[in-house]
Design a protein around this motif. Sequence first.
Motif, PDB file in Angstrom:
ATOM      1  N   CYS A   1       5.545  -4.288   5.651  1.00 25.28           N
ATOM      2  CA  CYS A   1       6.289  -3.244   6.376  1.00 25.28           C
ATOM      3  C   CYS A   1       7.218  -3.790   7.442  1.00 25.28           C
TER       4      CYS A   1
ATOM      5  N   GLU B   1      -2.859   0.614   1.889  1.00 24.54           N
ATOM      6  CA  GLU B   1      -3.236   1.669   2.847  1.00 24.54           C
ATOM      7  C   GLU B   1      -4.558   2.334   2.448  1.00 24.54           C
ATOM      8  N   GLU B   2      -4.739   2.552   1.147  1.00 24.31           N
ATOM      9  CA  GLU B   2      -5.979   3.171   0.669  1.00 24.31           C
ATOM     10  C   GLU B   2      -7.184   2.283   0.970  1.00 24.31           C
TER      11      GLU B   2
ATOM     12  N   LYS C   1      -4.715  -5.759   6.542  1.00 28.35           N
ATOM     13  CA  LYS C   1      -3.778  -5.349   7.598  1.00 28.35           C
ATOM     14  C   LYS C   1      -2.650  -6.361   7.751  1.00 28.35           C
TER      15      LYS C   1
ATOM     16  N   HIS D   1      -0.316  -5.754   4.937  1.00 28.43           N
ATOM     17  CA  HIS D   1       0.415  -4.508   5.184  1.00 28.43           C
ATOM     18  C   HIS D   1       1.518  -4.762   6.210  1.00 28.43           C
TER      19      HIS D   1
ATOM     20  N   LYS E   1       2.027  -0.962  -1.328  1.00 24.59           N
ATOM     21  CA  LYS E   1       1.838  -0.414   0.027  1.00 24.59           C
ATOM     22  C   LYS E   1       0.757   0.680   0.026  1.00 24.59           C
ATOM     23  N   SER E   2       0.816   1.587  -0.945  1.00 22.45           N
ATOM     24  CA  SER E   2      -0.185   2.670  -1.025  1.00 22.45           C
ATOM     25  C   SER E   2      -1.568   2.101  -1.277  1.00 22.45           C
TER      26      SER E   2
ATOM     27  N   ASN F   1      -7.844   2.235   4.799  1.00 24.19           N
ATOM     28  CA  ASN F   1      -8.515   3.476   5.227  1.00 24.19           C
ATOM     29  C   ASN F   1      -9.981   3.476   4.832  1.00 24.19           C
TER      30      ASN F   1
END
Lengths: 164, 205
Positions: free
Chosen positions: B202, B110-111, B195, B198, B106-107, B114
């Motif tokens: 989630c 997200e990295e 995305k 992700h 997940k991290s 971003n």
Amino acid sequence: MKEEFIEILTNYQGILHKVNLIYFRNKSDREDNFQEIVYQLWKSFPNLQNKNSIGSWIYAVSINTSISKLKKESRIEYRDTLHESLYTIDTFEEIASNENFRLLLQAIYNLNKIDKSIMLLYLDEISYDEIAEILGISKSNVGVRINRAKEILKQSLNHLNHGN
Amino acid sequence: METNELQNIWKNIDAEINLKSKDDLNLLFIAKTKRTINKFLYVISVSIFVCVGLIVFLIITALNRKTDVFYQINNLTLCLVAIIALISSLHEWYKMQNNRYNQPLKSWLEERINSLSKELTGRFSKLYLFLIPILYVLITLSIHVYFENKSFIEVLKTEESVVGLIVGAPIGLFVSYFAAKKIRKYYLKNLEYLKELHGLLCNVS
């Protein structure tokens, strides 16, 4: 440091093979990805502080690298859908002896990319805490996702069994 | 089929997989590391060679035209852009290679999301669109003026230069627009993919 790394790799390489198997049907893609995972593991090896969580570290790097490779080479997705039968032969030549295993793997291929890794971790009997750590989601989320993936897997297996 | 049955079936894989020997892993590791380092050296060498070649050309030609202030300004601007381009491209390449895979999925997602979002919407996201045609015009002018043996202003006043600028600038603009669009499309595709993953990770509903 290199000797220690190779020693760890020798002992834990099964994880790399299994992650490769669920994500790549083609033998040469698996070989490429195996090398890429080894390289990414080596790059992050100096940051490995907790030697008790080597397994989690290897799972995390292997899953992230494989997903990244799938993104870079969308042709693999194309192969998966359009030339399934051709590449299925390639996958199963190494593990053809067990019919149940073939069916299980076929059913795993029908899962989405995230559920594939969740199911792999579950089937490898990794604890919910460790799965949560590897994927970065909550333990309760892990439970929900595993139950859902198991249901999809069972349906898929039933479907494949009736098909045979 | 019960779930513990699935786990039992899965356990068979350990017996079926052809594990690599320690020597094979060592060879594979050395070959992969060497290949990656060579690729890195190749990219760095080409970038440095092109930029240094351009800088040397600009300095030599500027020294031969010490009295032409506009020519000096033109070459100095190009020199600065070439140095900044070299540093930023090497930095970008390093960042690209320095993908941190040893973190939770997940991290990691997200990295990457971003970083790609910044590339697409950041302050410098459209810089190349303007920079490429400007550089194209400045480099062409630098070469053209030098070999015409006239001053910068004199060359600019000739009909040939005006036509060259009128034709060349839109071509440069078109090329940069086309390249930027292609890169943007590639980034967007990757961003959508990340995305989507992700979301899959989630979304528990």
